[in-house]
Structures are given as structure tokens and as C-alpha cells.
Design an enzyme around this catalytic site. Structure first.
Site, PDB file in Angstrom:
ATOM      1  N   ASP A 190       0.827  -1.202   0.000  1.00 10.43           N
ATOM      2  CA  ASP A 190       0.000   0.000   0.000  1.00 10.43           C
ATOM      3  C   ASP A 190       0.864   1.256   0.000  1.00 10.43           C
ATOM      4  O   ASP A 190       0.559   2.231  -0.691  1.00 10.43           O
ATOM      5  CB  ASP A 190      -0.925   0.007   1.216  1.00 10.43           C
ATOM      6  CG  ASP A 190      -1.717  -1.277   1.333  1.00 10.43           C
ATOM      7  OD1 ASP A 190      -2.397  -1.631   0.354  1.00 10.43           O
ATOM      8  OD2 ASP A 190      -1.652  -1.933   2.383  1.00 10.43           O
TER       9      ASP A 190
ATOM     10  N   ARG B  67       2.225   1.699  -3.480  1.00  6.52           N
ATOM     11  CA  ARG B  67       1.175   2.187  -4.377  1.00  6.52           C
ATOM     12  C   ARG B  67       0.930   3.682  -4.162  1.00  6.52           C
ATOM     13  O   ARG B  67       0.738   4.439  -5.124  1.00  6.52           O
ATOM     14  CB  ARG B  67      -0.109   1.403  -4.118  1.00  6.52           C
ATOM     15  CG  ARG B  67      -0.079  -0.029  -4.635  1.00  6.52           C
ATOM     16  CD  ARG B  67      -1.247  -0.848  -4.108  1.00  6.52           C
ATOM     17  NE  ARG B  67      -1.346  -2.141  -4.789  1.00  6.52           N
ATOM     18  CZ  ARG B  67      -2.123  -3.141  -4.395  1.00  6.52           C
ATOM     19  NH1 ARG B  67      -2.872  -2.994  -3.304  1.00  6.52           N
ATOM     20  NH2 ARG B  67      -2.166  -4.273  -5.066  1.00  6.52           N
TER      21      ARG B  67
ATOM     22  N   HIS C  12      -4.886  -3.333   6.295  1.00  4.93           N
ATOM     23  CA  HIS C  12      -4.652  -3.565   4.874  1.00  4.93           C
ATOM     24  C   HIS C  12      -5.990  -3.968   4.251  1.00  4.93           C
ATOM     25  O   HIS C  12      -6.320  -5.143   4.126  1.00  4.93           O
ATOM     26  CB  HIS C  12      -3.606  -4.661   4.671  1.00  4.93           C
ATOM     27  CG  HIS C  12      -3.449  -5.065   3.231  1.00  4.93           C
ATOM     28  ND1 HIS C  12      -3.003  -4.203   2.260  1.00  4.93           N
ATOM     29  CD2 HIS C  12      -3.704  -6.236   2.593  1.00  4.93           C
ATOM     30  CE1 HIS C  12      -2.979  -4.827   1.092  1.00  4.93           C
ATOM     31  NE2 HIS C  12      -3.412  -6.058   1.271  1.00  4.93           N
TER      32      HIS C  12
END
Length: 328
Positions: A159, A162, A187
Site C-alpha cells: 500500500d 502504491r 490492509h
């Protein structure tokens, strides 16, 4: 030669494992002079595919790959493990509620936690990648109570990566220019990528991206839903990027974090930021280079960030309640 590190990997014949294992065997994860012995764990129906993975690993003739053991037996798979990467889990299918997924995978992680406690090395470190990773980690940790809570981690580095990529593209900079970008919470689709404390070339993100509405809206939503977008595009879930994030997580835990940065990983809360002690939650963390991580203190989330973080913490508490019967 150093004594080989024993690295156990579950779901070893899966897509993430296929991308992950050669990079472990090559020395990229644990160092160019550190031999490794792999314990590759699969469920019985996956053993034929795992045999093919082993053949390919042997065909690479990695100088640092000391040995490979492929097994469906958890006790054999975690025997003497210094690191356990719990990649395998049952994916969510059509018509399946999140509670169903938690229950199915929870039972898997009971057995894995117990087997790690029985068989792993005294210095074991565990990274859970299989989703829902925060609560899977919570279940495994609570079923291996003799192993210190600070040895257990769940992956939110994907994450973070990203989020960095999205900010870099929007700001017209390189990923490496972005620091102090932390993922807070679970998550899941409630995670909070903290843009307010992140820096681009040492300056606040707002200097490069003044559109607050984009940061609060599309940026967060796109990071939260990136996995679903990849499934829609390629028909399969993230594998190469997940394997890369797992590698970076282990590297970040084994290396000292620069004083001017931090990294994201979910770990057992010590009560910081009002999060229930023992809940597996993602924070900004720093490592001393000994396979541990500590929560960075004093980060001001602001009213917006705090509200987003609390939503994610609430979801973690709900998940914990759903699997309460799996927590001894």
C-alpha cells in the site's frame, strides 16, 4: 560461509511465491554472503505444482541456496525457521462475506501459529502476507503466545508503494523523491495513506500537489482500491508487486531506518495513538536493523487523518470480534 538462514514460505507454489522465491534464493533479501535453506509449504493439492517450482529453483543453480524442502506438513515446514513468510491464504470468492473469509483463513492461521511455536528457531520473525493479513497475523500470534509479540508483522508495504507511485505520478517526480509516507490501520479498503506528513524532496506534498480535494478523494480511493483495479485489468490479483513489497518489508526490518524517514508495517500495537494493545495495526515505523520495528511517536495526523485512521482501527476491532473464538 555463514550458517544458512532457514526461511519458511507458505503458499509457495502460488503466484506470489513464484515471484518471491528466486529473489530470496539469489541473496537479494538476506544479503550477498548469506546462504539460505528454503522450507516450502503447500497444501496437498498444490504439491505437484510445488515440485515444478523446486525444479526451477534447482535449475537456477543459485550459489547461496543451500537446500530446499517441499512439504505439506507444517511441523516439517517450520522446523528451525528463522523467518516465516505466510503468503498462502484462501482468496475471497463470489458470494463470500468478509466474515466467511476471516473464519476460513483464521483456522489456517491457528495451525500455522501453533506449528511455528512448536518448531521455529528462537529468533523467529514472521511476516503475514496472506489476506486479510492484519487479522490473520493476530490469530497466528495469539496461537503462539510463547513467541514475543514484537516478532509478528503484517504487510502494508504494498500500500505504501502504491501511494508513493500515485503521488510521484501526480507531482511529476520520481518515487524515490517521496519519504515519510506511512500507511495507517488495516490492509483493506479502509487503509489511510498519510499524505499530510509525507514529503516530496523534503517539502510537504501540498507544495507539489495543491489540490486538496484530489488528495482527500481520488488519491486515497485509488490506493485503497488498487488491488481490485489490478484484478479487473489482468484477471488475477497482485503477485509481482506483492512479492516485491514482502521483500522490501523484510529488508526494512533487517536494516536500520534512516533518521529522516520511516516505513509502513502492521505490528502489535503497544497502545500508541490510542490503538488497543495487541491489535495488529499499521503505523509509521523505524527499525534498528535487528529484525524489529518500533512505532514512530508524535506524528500529528490532523483532524482529517485521525478520522480516517479511526475508521480503519474500528474495522480491525470488528474483525477481531468476528474471530474471537479463534483467539485463545
Amino acid at each position: 560461509m555463514k550458517k544458512p538462514l532457514v526461511v519458511s514460505v507458505t503458499g509457495a507454489a502460488g503466484q506470489i511465491g513464484y515471484s518471491l522465491l528466486p529473489r530470496i534464493a539469489s541473496g537479494q533479501v538476506f544479503g550477498p554472503d548469506q546462504p539460505v535453506s528454503l522450507r516450502l509449504i503447500e497444501i496437498e493439492p498444490g504439491m505437484k505444482a510445488l515440485a515444478g517450482v523446486v525444479m526451477e529453483l534447482n535449475d537456477c543453480a543459485f550459489p547461496l541456496l543451500e537446500s530446499i524442502e517441499a512439504t505439506s506438513d507444517l511441523d516439517a515446514g517450520f522446523d528451525g525457521a528463522n523467518w516465516a513468510l505466510l503468503v498462502g491464504s484462501v482468496p475471497r470468492k463470489a458470494g463470500m462475506e468478509r466474515k466467511d473469509l476471516l473464519g476460513i483463513n483464521g483456522k489456517i492461521f491457528i495451525g500455522q501459529g501453533q506449528a511455528i511455536e512448536r518448531n521455529a528457531s528462537d529468533d523467529i520473525r514472521v511476516l503475514v502476507v496472506g489476506n486479510p493479513c492484519n487479522t490473520n497475523c493476530l490469530i497466528a500470534m495469539n496461537n503462539a503466545r510463547s513467541i514475543p509479540a514484537d516478532r509478528w508483522f503484517a504487510m502494508t508495504r504494498l500500500d505504501e508503494n502504491r501511494a508513493k507511485s500515485a503521488l510521484a505520478e501526480k507531482a511529476g517526480v520520481h518515487n524515490r523523491d517521496i519519504t515519510k509516507l506511512a500507511i495507517w490501520g488495516n490492509h483493506s479498503s479502509t487503509l489511510y495513506p498519510d499524505f499530510e506528513n509525507a514529503l516530496i524532496n523534503g517539502d510537504p506534498v501540498s507544495k507539489f500537489i495543491p489540490e486538496r480535494a484530489w488528495l482527500e478523494g481520488d488519491f486515497i480511493k485509488n490506493v485503497q482500491q488498487r488491488g481490485a483495479a489490478i484484478i479487473a485489468a489482468r484477471g488475477l490479483s497482485s503477485a509481482k508487486s506483492a512479492a516485491h513489497a514482502a521483500i522490501e518489508t523484510v529488508q526494512a526490518l533487517r536494516e536500520a531506518t534512516p533518521a529522516d524517514d520511516w516505513h509502513s508495517v502492521a505490528l502489535a500495537s503497544d497502545g500508541s495513538y490510542g490503538v488497543e494493545k495487541g491489535l495488529i495495526c499499521s503505523f509509521p515505523t523505524r527499525s534498528k536493523g535487528d529484525g524489529s520495528a518500533s512505532i514512530v511517536q508524535g506524528v500529528d495526523l490532523g483532524e482529517f487523518g485521525q478520522a480516517k485512521f479511526q475508521l480503519s482501527v474500528n474495522e480491525l476491532l470488528e474483525e477481531k470480534a468476528m474471530v474471537s473464538e479463534l483467539l485463545p
